[in-house]
Design a protein around this motif. Structure first.
Motif, short mmCIF file in Angstrom:
data_model
loop_
_atom_site.label_atom_id
_atom_site.label_comp_id
_atom_site.label_asym_id
_atom_site.label_seq_id
_atom_site.Cartn_x
_atom_site.Cartn_y
_atom_site.Cartn_z
N SER A 60 0.82 -1.20 0.00
CA SER A 60 0.00 0.00 0.00
C SER A 60 0.86 1.26 0.00
O SER A 60 0.62 2.20 -0.76
CB SER A 60 -0.93 -0.02 1.22
OG SER A 60 -1.76 1.13 1.24
N GLU A 65 -1.56 -1.17 -5.48
CA GLU A 65 -2.90 -1.44 -4.97
C GLU A 65 -3.31 -2.89 -5.20
O GLU A 65 -3.96 -3.51 -4.34
CB GLU A 65 -3.91 -0.50 -5.62
CG GLU A 65 -5.32 -0.64 -5.08
CD GLU A 65 -6.27 0.41 -5.63
OE1 GLU A 65 -7.42 0.04 -5.95
OE2 GLU A 65 -5.86 1.57 -5.73
N ALA A 68 -1.59 -5.06 -2.63
CA ALA A 68 -2.16 -4.77 -1.31
C ALA A 68 -3.52 -5.43 -1.16
O ALA A 68 -3.83 -6.02 -0.11
CB ALA A 68 -2.27 -3.26 -1.10
N PRO A 96 -4.05 0.10 5.12
CA PRO A 96 -4.23 -0.40 3.75
C PRO A 96 -5.66 -0.83 3.45
O PRO A 96 -6.18 -0.54 2.37
CB PRO A 96 -3.27 -1.60 3.70
CG PRO A 96 -2.23 -1.30 4.71
CD PRO A 96 -2.93 -0.56 5.81
#
Length: 219
Positions: A60, A65, A68, A96
């Motif tokens: 994150s 993304e 994460a 996150p």
């Protein structure tokens, strides 16, 4: 070489976080990758949960993304049956998850987590503060961060307290309380400098610049 014990994996996860915050990103990722491989093989919550939480946090922060999300989803799927270890590692993955819009899952895990003991409650204040800030309840978030920081300070947990102060400063700025925000960031900057936490120093500088820009725009 990754230590094969549960304690060793936890220490390696923390070490990866420290290296990451100090700007040794490639080294942190290499350490974490070895941890995750061992953790997925073992399927032990004391090993897998810190590996997933640490990975989601680093991904994150690095702006990845997709990674994460994958790691956070795996953490959610695995952790609900392990409330004691959930308390230890949910704070790491809270930001996150909030950034990914996973506040519903975060709330569900918070209800499952074990709050036995003062430090357990203080750890979960991180999650409560993150959820409060995500929904715009910044006054509540600041008070929760204050409680967490005070508990971390009592235990000389400098990294946890510093991250908490940076988050508290963000919510203070959202409330237009520039004095409180500056106080939080001043202490956080001193601690981050002592830790040689370059990424935290960069975050603090960005926050100060954002606060200054907002003040200038409002002048």
């Amino acid at each position: 070489q990754i230590m094969a014990t549960q304690t060793g994996i936890g220490l390696q996860s923390f070490s990866a976080q420290v290296r990451f915050h100090r700007g040794a990103v490639a080294e942190a990722w290499q350490t974490w990758g070895s941890i995750l491989t061992s953790a997925r093989e073992a399927r032990d919550p004391q090993i897998l949960m810190p590996a997933l939480a640490t990975g989601a946090m680093m991904a994150s922060e690095a702006g990845d993304e997709a990674a994460a999300r994958t790691l956070a989803d795996e953490f959610v799927d695995f952790s609900a049956d392990h409330p004691v270890y959930l308390t230890m590692w949910l704070p790491t993955v809270a930001a996150p998850m909030a950034a990914l819009g996973m506040t519903g899952a975060l709330q569900q895990l918070l209800r499952v987590a074990d709050e036995t003991g003062e430090w357990a409650r203080a750890q979960l204040d991180v999650v409560r503060a993150t959820l409060a800030a995500a929904s715009g309840r910044h006054a509540e978030a600041v008070e929760l961060w204050r409680a967490h920081v005070a508990a971390a300070d009592r235990r000389n947990l400098v990294l946890a307290a510093t991250i908490g102060r940076i988050a508290a400063a963000w919510s203070s700025a959202a409330l237009d309380d520039d004095t409180a925000a500056d106080q939080f960031l001043t202490v956080a900057s001193e601690a981050a400098g002592a830790l040689r936490a370059e990424l935290l120093l960069d975050r603090i500088a960005d926050q100060r610049l954002g606060d200054a820009s907002a003040t200038g725009a409002g002048a």
